[in-house]
Design an enzyme around this catalytic site. Structure first.
Site, PDB file in Angstrom:
ATOM      1  N   ALA A  80     -11.165  86.925  51.199  1.00  0.00           N
ATOM      2  CA  ALA A  80     -11.287  87.208  52.633  1.00  0.00           C
ATOM      3  C   ALA A  80     -12.049  86.080  53.311  1.00  0.00           C
ATOM      4  CB  ALA A  80     -12.043  88.513  52.815  1.00  0.00           C
ATOM      5  N   GLY A 104      -9.941  88.859  47.737  1.00  0.00           N
ATOM      6  CA  GLY A 104      -8.630  89.164  48.312  1.00  0.00           C
ATOM      7  C   GLY A 104      -7.530  88.277  47.743  1.00  0.00           C
ATOM      8  N   GLU A 124      -6.551  89.976  44.681  1.00  0.00           N
ATOM      9  CA  GLU A 124      -5.890  91.235  45.058  1.00  0.00           C
ATOM     10  C   GLU A 124      -4.444  90.965  45.508  1.00  0.00           C
ATOM     11  OE1 GLU A 124      -9.195  92.512  47.705  1.00  0.00           O
ATOM     12  OE2 GLU A 124      -9.059  94.383  46.585  1.00  0.00           O
ATOM     13  N   GLU A 169     -16.658  90.438  45.099  1.00  0.00           N
ATOM     14  CA  GLU A 169     -17.112  91.095  46.330  1.00  0.00           C
ATOM     15  C   GLU A 169     -18.513  91.677  46.214  1.00  0.00           C
ATOM     16  OE1 GLU A 169     -14.116  91.280  45.077  1.00  0.00           O
ATOM     17  OE2 GLU A 169     -12.613  91.227  46.662  1.00  0.00           O
TER      18      GLU A 169
HETATM   19  N1  COA Z   1     -14.470  82.566  53.592  1.00  0.00           N
HETATM   20  C1  COA Z   1     -14.923  81.664  54.471  1.00  0.00           C
HETATM   21  N2  COA Z   1     -15.429  80.459  54.116  1.00  0.00           N
HETATM   22  C2  COA Z   1     -15.447  80.183  52.798  1.00  0.00           C
HETATM   23  C3  COA Z   1     -14.995  81.075  51.829  1.00  0.00           C
HETATM   24  C4  COA Z   1     -14.477  82.316  52.272  1.00  0.00           C
HETATM   25  N3  COA Z   1     -13.997  83.199  51.407  1.00  0.00           N
HETATM   26  N4  COA Z   1     -15.154  80.523  50.613  1.00  0.00           N
HETATM   27  C5  COA Z   1     -15.686  79.315  50.821  1.00  0.00           C
HETATM   28  N5  COA Z   1     -15.858  79.112  52.141  1.00  0.00           N
HETATM   29  C6  COA Z   1     -16.372  77.898  52.791  1.00  0.00           C
HETATM   30  C7  COA Z   1     -17.836  77.662  52.503  1.00  0.00           C
HETATM   31  O1  COA Z   1     -18.659  78.320  53.445  1.00  0.00           O
HETATM   32  C8  COA Z   1     -17.931  76.158  52.609  1.00  0.00           C
HETATM   33  O2  COA Z   1     -17.962  75.855  53.982  1.00  0.00           O
HETATM   34  P1  COA Z   1     -18.797  74.583  54.503  1.00  0.00           P
HETATM   35  O3  COA Z   1     -18.185  73.397  53.857  1.00  0.00           O
HETATM   36  O4  COA Z   1     -18.650  74.637  55.974  1.00  0.00           O
HETATM   37  O5  COA Z   1     -20.212  74.819  54.047  1.00  0.00           O
HETATM   38  C9  COA Z   1     -16.582  75.675  52.075  1.00  0.00           C
HETATM   39  O6  COA Z   1     -15.708  76.799  52.193  1.00  0.00           O
HETATM   40  C10 COA Z   1     -16.608  75.226  50.625  1.00  0.00           C
HETATM   41  O7  COA Z   1     -17.226  76.253  49.844  1.00  0.00           O
HETATM   42  P2  COA Z   1     -18.254  75.911  48.676  1.00  0.00           P
HETATM   43  O8  COA Z   1     -18.740  77.206  48.141  1.00  0.00           O
HETATM   44  O9  COA Z   1     -19.262  74.933  49.155  1.00  0.00           O
HETATM   45  O10 COA Z   1     -17.282  75.183  47.653  1.00  0.00           O
HETATM   46  P3  COA Z   1     -17.257  75.234  46.070  1.00  0.00           P
HETATM   47  O11 COA Z   1     -16.151  74.342  45.666  1.00  0.00           O
HETATM   48  O12 COA Z   1     -18.630  74.993  45.534  1.00  0.00           O
HETATM   49  O13 COA Z   1     -16.875  76.748  45.668  1.00  0.00           O
HETATM   50  C11 COA Z   1     -15.641  78.814  45.827  1.00  0.00           C
HETATM   51  C12 COA Z   1     -15.620  77.270  45.992  1.00  0.00           C
HETATM   52  C13 COA Z   1     -14.311  79.325  46.305  1.00  0.00           C
HETATM   53  C14 COA Z   1     -15.867  79.184  44.348  1.00  0.00           C
HETATM   54  C15 COA Z   1     -16.813  79.399  46.640  1.00  0.00           C
HETATM   55  O14 COA Z   1     -16.719  78.914  47.963  1.00  0.00           O
HETATM   56  C16 COA Z   1     -16.822  80.910  46.716  1.00  0.00           C
HETATM   57  O15 COA Z   1     -17.298  81.553  45.808  1.00  0.00           O
HETATM   58  N6  COA Z   1     -16.308  81.464  47.809  1.00  0.00           N
HETATM   59  C17 COA Z   1     -16.366  82.880  48.068  1.00  0.00           C
HETATM   60  C18 COA Z   1     -15.366  83.634  47.254  1.00  0.00           C
HETATM   61  C19 COA Z   1     -15.494  85.107  47.533  1.00  0.00           C
HETATM   62  O16 COA Z   1     -16.549  85.685  47.426  1.00  0.00           O
HETATM   63  N7  COA Z   1     -14.395  85.732  47.896  1.00  0.00           N
HETATM   64  C20 COA Z   1     -14.375  87.138  48.169  1.00  0.00           C
HETATM   65  C21 COA Z   1     -14.636  87.392  49.587  1.00  0.00           C
HETATM   66  S1  COA Z   1     -14.741  89.124  49.892  1.00  0.00           S
END
Ligand code: COA
Length: 708
Positions: free
Chosen positions: A66, A111, A114, A134
């Protein structure tokens, strides 16, 4: 093209419609992606030219879940908007007219997973990472994840993955049954998914719907027991929050009453959690952690970071060996220098012990352990230091000694080598030798340094942006969260949390039972109360550090005599078997003898009139001072932004993350309420400790956020 069409591109080839989610940087499910998915899916199902659909992501990642900023806005009261929820779109994926296949490269999280689980088959690359994280955000999966994952991998695995917010790689996902096919990196995941899609369309492969399966579910009694055990374990691990139970409730409902009932329970719980304080706190922490990596004038200055590959560590004591362990574990070559052979042997043995523990506890393999240790070289001289990219000094906390070391280092290293000190109290500017100040900074690790995630990166007025940038790069490589701080006594955490210890002493001098103080703060969510924490750190260490801090910040200091009295009596804390508590091994018990010391401390404080605060007031008295001091640090420009304090307090002090850190927590109470309480205690008890800072007073007056 509309936003939605751009966010989900369509490629049609040989009757297979490939929908590519394209929303940099991580293909999060924004409103445009949701609309794009729905429109493209409807069109593909309706198009007689299409026989099957493949879902993929652009830029070597699938979908990282999400859009968390959207969840944040909804959690803070923004309307849901006209966008559809993922849950409402998934029937088009799972049970539409045409079969669907997910092509997973990179991340399929939340998501994203999912969406993939709703497809009729999944192809993934070995480098893909899948999970339902989540709960890390105080939520539960909200698009059928609590129902589909148990139906693909069984209740036990699903519960473990969700409660742990675990990410697994492609190979594990294939073994567990999340992926139907695994392809090597380099081979084309999408092409393979298109072949699978064609097989499904031709009826050469069985079409499956995760929601309709029950072949992987354990028998009902076993599933109930697994969930009950998970509930008990979660109750111990997560205090004060409801999301682990909510996740288990949704799974249980699904295994007892079927996926449809489970799904509607999940929906209801997800909506409730979205507006919970815990989700608000944890989502704040998600963004604050990422924001902390951005330092104006450094990370946005167009500089290119030079990778740090070879580091010298001076001193193999607890801190030095922990730092060396973290470095070699991150793939960095380390030269560990000690003063003599005996000290060196002990230091190397500590690193070895740390790495071996990682092997025996299964965190890394034997081969990885051996390769990690092969990166460590011990020495008692400066041989090879001229080739190093950086040196981290972790010698005894004595100014003259450290100055001497820095003079030697300036001569023995190349002009481009970074010189860092792990000091927790010494002014970085006093350490920098003539001409080398640009490459000197502090890297304040927290103990044990190979485990604790926080490093305060301390810059002086002379530290160059390049030095800072390269050090931030190293911290990231070490999987640490760096918070950049401007040089000041105590830096950030020790400075703002000195008020915590001071307030605990003040409460005791005012007649509040020390154990009650600890219980109130433990119940609030701190890992332990301030008195127990003092015992753990060592009361002699605490008294010494308090002296330094009180001298640096005399204006609002309050010091109870209690700790000094305990030290005089040889009660140094856990290490000596007694302090505020008495110890049987690591187990702390209340000590009846403490009452005498408390009575004496109260006398020395002039026997002030006792107070009878509620538990909530105890927490506020202990922590509002921290927030107040944090406001002073912000006013002085010590940190870049208030969120940095939250990140540092969570990682450095164990402040409960689900409360979002001290600033987010206090902001929820409101700047005015925090200010007025402090001002009231200041006047009522005449305690300078509670004197509101200028910044807080200003925020209170204008009802401004503490987070801006
Ligand atoms: N929604 C919105 N923004 C997101 C995002 C999401 N699900 N996942 C990552 N971003 C953004 C971060 O805020 C960051 O933004 P910025 O560059 O402006 O600071 C950018 O994407 C890169 O994320 P970052 O975490 O720095 O990169 P990474 O390569 O170290 O890690 C992920 C990548 C995907 C593993 C990590 O971003 C993550 O765990 N994201 C969340 C996943 C999650 O919890 N999903 C379920 C949501 S309910």
């Amino acid at each position: 093209m509309s936003d939605a069409e751009q966010a989900v591109r369509l490629e049609l080839s040989e009757q297979i419609a490939t929908l590519i989610v394209d929303n940099p940087p991580v293909n999060a499910l924004s409103a445009a992606v949701m609309s794009g998915l729905e429109e493209r899916l409807r069109a593909a199902h309706a198009d007689p030219q299409v026989v099957a659909i493949v879902l993929a992501g652009a830029a070597a990642t699938f979908v990282a879940g999400a859009d968390i900023s959207r969840l944040q806005a909804i959690g803070s009261g923004a309307p849901l908007g006209s966008g559809r929820s993922l849950a409402a779109i998934l029937p088009l994926v799972e049970s539409g007219e045409k079969p669907t296949v997910a092509a997973i490269d990179g991340f399929a999280l939340g998501g994203g997973l999912e969406l993939a689980m709703a497809c009729n088959a999944r192809v993934g690359s070995t480098r893909c990472r899948v999970g339902l994280p989540e709960l890390k955000l105080g939520l539960i999966p909200g698009a059928g994840g609590t129902q589909r994952l148990p139906r693909l991998v069984g209740v036990q695995r699903a519960v473990d993955m969700m409660l742990g917010s675990t990410q697994i790689d492609g190979r594990q996902a294939r073994e567990l049954g999340i992926l139907d096919e695994l392809v090597d990196p380099g081979s084309n995941v999408v092409e393979r998914a298109q072949l699978v899609a064609r097989e499904l369309a031709d009826g050469r492969r069985e079409l499956r719907r995760a929601l309709e399966r029950d072949d992987r579910l354990e028998p009902l009694d076993d599933a109930r027991r697994i969930i009950a055990d998970a509930r008990a374990a979660a109750a111990k691990k997560h205090r004060n929050v409801g999301y682990p139970d909510a996740c288990l409730d949704a799974v249980l409902e699904g295994v007892e009453k079927g996926a449809k009932a489970g799904f509607s329970r999940e929906q209801q719980l997800f909506r409730e959690l979205l507006v919970s304080d815990a989700a608000r706190g944890l989502i704040h922490v998600f963004f604050a952690t990422r924001a902390a990596a951005k330092v104006p004038g450094v990370t946005d200055a167009g500089l290119t970071a030079s990778p740090i590959e070879r580091v010298g560590v001076l001193g193999g004591g607890t801190m030095g060996s922990g730092i060396a362990t973290a470095l070699v574990s991150a793939g960095v070559e380390v030269r560990l220098k000690e003063v003599d052979d005996a000290a060196l042997e002990a230091g190397v043995a500590r690193v070895r012990g740390n790495v071996e523990r990682n092997v025996t506890q299964g965190r890394i393999t034997r081969e990885q352990g051996d390769a990690t240790l092969a990166r460590l070289r011990g020495q008692t001289d400066y041989a090879g230091f001229s080739d190093l990219d950086m040196v981290i000094e972790a010698a005894t906390e004595k100014v003259e000694l450290k100055q001497q070391i820095f003079r030697e280092l300036a001569e023995r290293t190349s002009d481009r080598a970074i010189l860092a000190s792990n000091t927790s109290s010494i002014d970085i500017e006093h350490l920098a030798p003539e001409g080398a100040a640009g490459r000197v900074l502090g890297t304040h690790f927290f103990s044990p340094a190979h485990i604790m995630k926080l490093v305060e990166v301390v810059r002086s007025a002379k530290t160059s942006p390049q030095t800072l940038l390269d050090t931030l790069g190293l911290a990231k490589k070490m999987k640490k969260t760096a918070v950049t701080v401007v040089n000041c006594p105590g830096f950030l955490i020790n400075r703002v949390f000195m008020r915590y210890g001071q307030a605990a002493g003040w409460l005791i001098d005012r007649g509040v039972d020390p154990y009650r103080v600890d219980r109130a703060l433990y119940d609030f969510g701190m890992p332990m109360g301030p008195n127990r924490m003092g015992d753990l750190a060592g009361l002699d260490v605490s008294v010494f550090a308090a002296g330094i801090m009180d001298a640096a910040y005399p204006d609002h200091a309050y010091r109870s005599a209690l700790r000094g009295l305990l030290v005089e009596a040889g009660r140094l804390g856990e290490k000596s078997g007694s302090g505020h508590y008495r110890y049987e091994g690591r187990k702390a018990e209340e000590a009846p003898k403490l009452a005498g010391f408390v009575a004496r401390a109260r006398e020395l404080a002039g026997s002030p009139e006792p107070i009878s605060p509620s538990d909530e007031e105890i927490v506020q008295m202990a922590l509002f001072g921290v927030v107040n001091e944090a406001c002073r640090a912000i006013e002085e420009g010590i940190v870049v932004r208030p969120g940095d304090i939250d990140v540092a307090a969570i990682l450095g002090m164990g402040f409960p993350a689900y409360r979002g850190g001290p600033m987010k927590w206090a902001d929820g109470i409101g700047a005015r309420a925090v200010h007025d309480a402090l001002a009231d205690w200041r006047t009522r008890y005449g305690a300078a400790l509670f004197e509101p800072s200028r910044l807080l007073a200003g925020k209170a007056k204008s009802s401004a956020s503490l987070l801006d």
